[in-house]
Write a protein that holds these residues in place. Sequence first.
Motif, PDB file in Angstrom:
ATOM      1  N   TYR A  68      37.683  34.955  49.631  1.00  0.00           N
ATOM      2  CA  TYR A  68      38.548  34.344  48.618  1.00  0.00           C
ATOM      3  C   TYR A  68      39.515  33.382  49.327  1.00  0.00           C
ATOM      4  O   TYR A  68      39.127  32.310  49.747  1.00  0.00           O
ATOM      5  CB  TYR A  68      39.298  35.417  47.823  1.00  0.00           C
ATOM      6  CG  TYR A  68      38.410  36.291  46.963  1.00  0.00           C
ATOM      7  CD1 TYR A  68      37.978  35.860  45.712  1.00  0.00           C
ATOM      8  CD2 TYR A  68      38.010  37.549  47.394  1.00  0.00           C
ATOM      9  CE1 TYR A  68      37.177  36.656  44.906  1.00  0.00           C
ATOM     10  CE2 TYR A  68      37.208  38.357  46.591  1.00  0.00           C
ATOM     11  CZ  TYR A  68      36.787  37.900  45.351  1.00  0.00           C
ATOM     12  OH  TYR A  68      35.987  38.690  44.564  1.00  0.00           O
ATOM     13  N   ARG A  69      40.749  33.764  49.484  1.00  0.00           N
ATOM     14  CA  ARG A  69      41.745  32.884  50.114  1.00  0.00           C
ATOM     15  C   ARG A  69      42.035  33.236  51.566  1.00  0.00           C
ATOM     16  O   ARG A  69      42.749  32.510  52.242  1.00  0.00           O
ATOM     17  CB  ARG A  69      43.048  32.913  49.320  1.00  0.00           C
ATOM     18  CG  ARG A  69      42.919  32.347  47.913  1.00  0.00           C
ATOM     19  CD  ARG A  69      44.284  32.038  47.350  1.00  0.00           C
ATOM     20  NE  ARG A  69      44.230  31.802  45.924  1.00  0.00           N
ATOM     21  CZ  ARG A  69      45.287  31.546  45.167  1.00  0.00           C
ATOM     22  NH1 ARG A  69      46.498  31.514  45.734  1.00  0.00           N
ATOM     23  NH2 ARG A  69      45.173  31.341  43.874  1.00  0.00           N
ATOM     24  N   LYS A 155      43.157  36.282  40.555  1.00  0.00           N
ATOM     25  CA  LYS A 155      41.868  35.695  40.920  1.00  0.00           C
ATOM     26  C   LYS A 155      40.891  35.838  39.756  1.00  0.00           C
ATOM     27  O   LYS A 155      39.673  35.836  39.950  1.00  0.00           O
ATOM     28  CB  LYS A 155      41.292  36.348  42.185  1.00  0.00           C
ATOM     29  CG  LYS A 155      41.042  37.846  42.109  1.00  0.00           C
ATOM     30  CD  LYS A 155      40.087  38.343  43.211  1.00  0.00           C
ATOM     31  CE  LYS A 155      40.575  38.154  44.616  1.00  0.00           C
ATOM     32  NZ  LYS A 155      41.462  39.233  45.088  1.00  0.00           N
ATOM     33  N   ASP A 158      37.091  34.604  39.242  1.00  0.00           N
ATOM     34  CA  ASP A 158      36.493  34.154  40.501  1.00  0.00           C
ATOM     35  C   ASP A 158      35.297  35.011  40.919  1.00  0.00           C
ATOM     36  O   ASP A 158      34.241  34.470  41.261  1.00  0.00           O
ATOM     37  CB  ASP A 158      37.537  34.127  41.616  1.00  0.00           C
ATOM     38  CG  ASP A 158      38.591  33.041  41.426  1.00  0.00           C
ATOM     39  OD1 ASP A 158      38.396  32.179  40.548  1.00  0.00           O
ATOM     40  OD2 ASP A 158      39.596  33.056  42.148  1.00  0.00           O
ATOM     41  N   TYR A 209      50.112  35.056  45.188  1.00  0.00           N
ATOM     42  CA  TYR A 209      48.808  35.700  45.304  1.00  0.00           C
ATOM     43  C   TYR A 209      48.858  36.791  46.376  1.00  0.00           C
ATOM     44  O   TYR A 209      49.287  36.560  47.501  1.00  0.00           O
ATOM     45  CB  TYR A 209      47.781  34.637  45.682  1.00  0.00           C
ATOM     46  CG  TYR A 209      46.350  35.101  45.817  1.00  0.00           C
ATOM     47  CD1 TYR A 209      45.488  35.062  44.733  1.00  0.00           C
ATOM     48  CD2 TYR A 209      45.860  35.548  47.034  1.00  0.00           C
ATOM     49  CE1 TYR A 209      44.161  35.458  44.859  1.00  0.00           C
ATOM     50  CE2 TYR A 209      44.545  35.951  47.172  1.00  0.00           C
ATOM     51  CZ  TYR A 209      43.699  35.905  46.076  1.00  0.00           C
ATOM     52  OH  TYR A 209      42.396  36.294  46.206  1.00  0.00           O
TER      53      TYR A 209
END
Length: 343
Positions: A68-69, A155, A158, A209
Motif C-alpha cells: 500500500y503506502r 484505504k 483499495d 493514514y
Amino acid sequence: MTTQATTPHENPAAPPALPAERGPLSGSALAVLAGGEARLPAADAVRRADPYGDDLQLLLYVLYELHYRGFAGVDERLEWDPALLGVRSAGEDVFLDALRRDAGSGGQDVAGAVDALQLEPVGDDGHSVSHHLRREGELWQLREYAAVRSLYHLKEADPHLWVVPRLQGRAKAAMTAVEFDEFGAGRAEDIHARLFAGLMADLGLDARYGRYLDAAPAQALATVNMMSLFGLHRRLRGALVGHFAAVEITSSPGSRRLADALRRAGAGPAAQRFYDEHVEADAVHEQVVRHEVIGGLLEDEPGLAADVVLGIEATGHLEDALGDHLLAAWRDGRSALRTPLTR
C-alpha cells in the motif's frame, strides 16, 4: 475534549511510521524493515503462532502494508524481498487455515449465503456495534470505533481493486462500476477514504493514514488483513468477491444506524455525511454485486462457488469477533483500544 486533528503543515499523503512490536515475530520483521541486522523468524515459529493473536496479525499487517503506502524510512524495494515474502506466506497459511476451520462451512450455496446477509435480525441480537452505538453509544465510544475503522476506511476500496484484472465480462464491468463510486465517481473530494478523514476530523481524531495502528486490537487488524490476503492472491479471487459482497450488502442498514448515532451524539456534518453516503450508495450496490459481480463470476467460473461462500462467512466471523471485543470493553466501561484516546 482534547482534539488530535491533523495540523495544516502535515502531509496527509506521507507514509506512516513503523508501529511498535507486539511479540517476537512482528518484532524481528519490524527490525528488518527498519534496516537492522535482525534475523527473520523461521517458518516453523510462524506456523506455531496464534492465528488471531496480536503478534501474527501485526506481522501480516506490516508486510501487507508494503503493498500500500509502505512506512517512513523503509526501503521500497523490500516490497518484493524474497525472505519477507517467505515469512508472510507462512503467516498467511496459519491465518487462512484458521479461517477455513472456524468460519468456512465448506458449502457451495452462494445464493443461500447471500440471502442470509440480507436478513436483518429483528432488533439488536446483542452482538451489533451499530445497534449499541445508535441506542446508547457515548461520544468516546464513537471516537474509538472511528479510530479502529480508520485502518480500513482510509484505504477503502483499495484491496478490492486487486481482483479486477482477475475478472472478466459482467463481473469486471460491475466491479469497476461499484469501485468508481467508492473512489468518488471522478471527484477527489468525494472519495470515500477522504470522506472518512472528514468524519475523523469532526470527532477530534488525527486523520493521518495509519495513525491508530498501535492502538488497534488484533481483531481490527484481522479484518483488514483478510482483505489483503484475498486480494493479493489470484487463487482467492472468489473469496475476495464473497468478502466484497458481504461488505456491500450489509453496509446500508448499519450505516443508517451509525449516522443516527453520530447525530444523537452531536457530531459534525462531515461525520454524518460519511455514513449517510453509504446508506444510499450501498443500497444500490447491493443488487449490482449480487446479480452482476457474483452472478458474472460464477457464470464464468462456477468452480469458485465454495470460495465465494468462504469470503462471506469469513467476513462475518471476523466482524463478529471485533464487535464482541468492542462491546465487551464498552459495557465494562473501559477502552477497547490498546492505547486509550485522549478524551
